[in-house]
Design an enzyme around this catalytic site. Structure first.
Site, PDB file in Angstrom:
ATOM      1  N   ARG A  29       0.830  -1.207   0.000  1.00 48.23           N
ATOM      2  CA  ARG A  29       0.000   0.000   0.000  1.00 48.23           C
ATOM      3  C   ARG A  29       0.861   1.253   0.000  1.00 48.23           C
ATOM      4  O   ARG A  29       1.877   1.315   0.719  1.00 48.23           O
ATOM      5  CB  ARG A  29      -0.925   0.023   1.219  1.00 48.23           C
ATOM      6  CG  ARG A  29      -1.980  -1.040   1.131  1.00 48.23           C
ATOM      7  CD  ARG A  29      -3.103  -0.899   2.147  1.00 48.23           C
ATOM      8  NE  ARG A  29      -3.818  -2.168   2.215  1.00 48.23           N
ATOM      9  CZ  ARG A  29      -4.687  -2.597   1.301  1.00 48.23           C
ATOM     10  NH1 ARG A  29      -4.988  -1.831   0.266  1.00 48.23           N
ATOM     11  NH2 ARG A  29      -5.260  -3.784   1.418  1.00 48.23           N
ATOM     12  N   ASP A  30       0.443   2.231  -0.806  1.00 55.03           N
ATOM     13  CA  ASP A  30       1.134   3.522  -0.825  1.00 55.03           C
ATOM     14  C   ASP A  30       0.955   4.195   0.534  1.00 55.03           C
ATOM     15  O   ASP A  30      -0.144   4.212   1.099  1.00 55.03           O
ATOM     16  CB  ASP A  30       0.568   4.409  -1.946  1.00 55.03           C
ATOM     17  CG  ASP A  30       1.473   5.590  -2.245  1.00 55.03           C
ATOM     18  OD1 ASP A  30       2.082   5.622  -3.328  1.00 55.03           O
ATOM     19  OD2 ASP A  30       1.572   6.499  -1.382  1.00 55.03           O
ATOM     20  N   ILE A  31       2.040   4.765   1.051  1.00 54.56           N
ATOM     21  CA  ILE A  31       2.027   5.382   2.385  1.00 54.56           C
ATOM     22  C   ILE A  31       1.183   6.664   2.412  1.00 54.56           C
ATOM     23  O   ILE A  31       0.726   7.090   3.477  1.00 54.56           O
ATOM     24  CB  ILE A  31       3.480   5.653   2.836  1.00 54.56           C
ATOM     25  CG1 ILE A  31       3.598   5.714   4.342  1.00 54.56           C
ATOM     26  CG2 ILE A  31       4.054   6.889   2.168  1.00 54.56           C
ATOM     27  CD1 ILE A  31       5.043   5.685   4.841  1.00 54.56           C
ATOM     28  N   ASN A  87       5.004   6.861 -13.493  1.00 54.75           N
ATOM     29  CA  ASN A  87       5.514   8.219 -13.647  1.00 54.75           C
ATOM     30  C   ASN A  87       6.958   8.134 -14.131  1.00 54.75           C
ATOM     31  O   ASN A  87       7.691   7.215 -13.768  1.00 54.75           O
ATOM     32  CB  ASN A  87       5.462   8.968 -12.312  1.00 54.75           C
ATOM     33  CG  ASN A  87       4.034   9.287 -11.903  1.00 54.75           C
ATOM     34  OD1 ASN A  87       3.218   9.689 -12.726  1.00 54.75           O
ATOM     35  ND2 ASN A  87       3.710   9.083 -10.635  1.00 54.75           N
ATOM     36  N   VAL A  96      10.402   8.320  -6.414  1.00 53.77           N
ATOM     37  CA  VAL A  96      11.171   7.175  -5.916  1.00 53.77           C
ATOM     38  C   VAL A  96      11.799   6.437  -7.111  1.00 53.77           C
ATOM     39  O   VAL A  96      11.070   5.919  -7.970  1.00 53.77           O
ATOM     40  CB  VAL A  96      10.279   6.209  -5.104  1.00 53.77           C
ATOM     41  CG1 VAL A  96      11.102   5.008  -4.636  1.00 53.77           C
ATOM     42  CG2 VAL A  96       9.656   6.929  -3.910  1.00 53.77           C
ATOM     43  N   HIS A 100       7.965   1.419 -10.227  1.00 52.65           N
ATOM     44  CA  HIS A 100       6.728   1.077  -9.513  1.00 52.65           C
ATOM     45  C   HIS A 100       5.525   1.443 -10.356  1.00 52.65           C
ATOM     46  O   HIS A 100       5.454   2.513 -10.943  1.00 52.65           O
ATOM     47  CB  HIS A 100       6.667   1.755  -8.135  1.00 52.65           C
ATOM     48  CG  HIS A 100       6.902   3.219  -8.155  1.00 52.65           C
ATOM     49  ND1 HIS A 100       8.156   3.785  -8.227  1.00 52.65           N
ATOM     50  CD2 HIS A 100       6.035   4.267  -8.131  1.00 52.65           C
ATOM     51  CE1 HIS A 100       8.055   5.104  -8.232  1.00 52.65           C
ATOM     52  NE2 HIS A 100       6.776   5.426  -8.184  1.00 52.65           N
ATOM     53  N   HIS A 102       1.610   2.220 -10.229  1.00 51.01           N
ATOM     54  CA  HIS A 102       0.542   2.634  -9.310  1.00 51.01           C
ATOM     55  C   HIS A 102      -0.762   1.947  -9.721  1.00 51.01           C
ATOM     56  O   HIS A 102      -1.147   2.002 -10.894  1.00 51.01           O
ATOM     57  CB  HIS A 102       0.314   4.145  -9.382  1.00 51.01           C
ATOM     58  CG  HIS A 102       1.436   4.987  -8.859  1.00 51.01           C
ATOM     59  ND1 HIS A 102       1.428   5.546  -7.600  1.00 51.01           N
ATOM     60  CD2 HIS A 102       2.604   5.383  -9.431  1.00 51.01           C
ATOM     61  CE1 HIS A 102       2.530   6.261  -7.419  1.00 51.01           C
ATOM     62  NE2 HIS A 102       3.267   6.187  -8.514  1.00 51.01           N
TER      63      HIS A 102
HETATM   64  P1  AMP Z   1       6.187   8.465  -7.706  1.00 50.07           P
HETATM   65  O1  AMP Z   1       5.760   9.891  -7.622  1.00 50.07           O
HETATM   66  O2  AMP Z   1       5.624   7.764  -8.911  1.00 50.07           O
HETATM   67  O3  AMP Z   1       7.693   8.295  -7.573  1.00 50.07           O
HETATM   68  O4  AMP Z   1       5.492   7.742  -6.484  1.00 50.07           O
HETATM   69  C1  AMP Z   1       6.156   7.367  -5.326  1.00 50.07           C
HETATM   70  C2  AMP Z   1       5.086   6.905  -4.366  1.00 50.07           C
HETATM   71  O5  AMP Z   1       5.733   6.206  -3.312  1.00 50.07           O
HETATM   72  C3  AMP Z   1       4.283   8.042  -3.716  1.00 50.07           C
HETATM   73  O6  AMP Z   1       2.898   7.854  -4.013  1.00 50.07           O
HETATM   74  C4  AMP Z   1       4.586   7.893  -2.234  1.00 50.07           C
HETATM   75  O7  AMP Z   1       3.475   8.185  -1.417  1.00 50.07           O
HETATM   76  C5  AMP Z   1       5.018   6.436  -2.127  1.00 50.07           C
HETATM   77  N1  AMP Z   1       5.906   6.106  -1.035  1.00 50.07           N
HETATM   78  C6  AMP Z   1       7.036   6.750  -0.659  1.00 50.07           C
HETATM   79  N2  AMP Z   1       7.616   6.138   0.382  1.00 50.07           N
HETATM   80  C7  AMP Z   1       6.835   5.061   0.673  1.00 50.07           C
HETATM   81  C8  AMP Z   1       6.891   4.019   1.655  1.00 50.07           C
HETATM   82  N3  AMP Z   1       7.883   3.959   2.559  1.00 50.07           N
HETATM   83  N4  AMP Z   1       5.911   3.089   1.664  1.00 50.07           N
HETATM   84  C9  AMP Z   1       4.904   3.140   0.761  1.00 50.07           C
HETATM   85  N5  AMP Z   1       4.797   4.076  -0.188  1.00 50.07           N
HETATM   86  C10 AMP Z   1       5.740   5.027  -0.231  1.00 50.07           C
END
Ligand code: AMP
Ligand code: ZN
Length: 116
Positions: A29-31, A87, A96, A100, A102
């Protein structure tokens, strides 16, 4: 990658709410969820992003999309619908640097991109 937060989640060095894992792919799950269902599907092996040639080796992307469909079923949003997205780069807000996908759903998500 020693400093990568998603590698650490895959390896269990950082906590996450993992909903699925296999030898190649993990989903958690996204944080900071943007929708009632917001899950990230990642390859267990470090790949930087969708322009990294490693994304196209083996069946990494194929398996990520298969897992996304399976997790959507598990989350009960297969009928109501969902959005899958990657993204890349500053205009898309890639934050990140570990590939990944979404998975978003659980409410009407509106147009794909805000018009302005
Ligand atoms: P992006 O903008 O595509 O790089 O998305 C990165 C996503 O990672 C964002 O939606 C963040 O909320 C999510 N995220 C960052 N750190 C964590 C974490 N430790 N656990 C879960 N999701 C995370
Ligand atoms: Zn990584």
């Amino acid at each position: 990658m020693t400093d990568c937060i998603f590698c650490k989640i895959v390896n269990g060095e950082l906590p996450s709410e993992t909903v699925y894992n296999s030898p190649n792919v993990t989903a958690f799950r996204d944080i900071n969820p943007a929708a009632p269902v917001h899950i990230l599907i990642v390859p267990n092996r470090h790949i930087d992003h969708i322009r990294d040639p490693r994304a196209f080796e083996d069946d990494v992307l194929k398996e990520m999309f298969q897992v996304a469909n399976q997790v959507a079923e598990m989350e009960g949003i297969a009928e109501s619908g969902y959005r899958l997205l990657f993204n890349y780069g500053p205009d898309a807000n890639l934050v990140v640097p570990h590939l990944h996908l979404h998975l978003l759903g659980g409410r009407p998500l509106g147009p794909m991109v805000a018009r302005r």
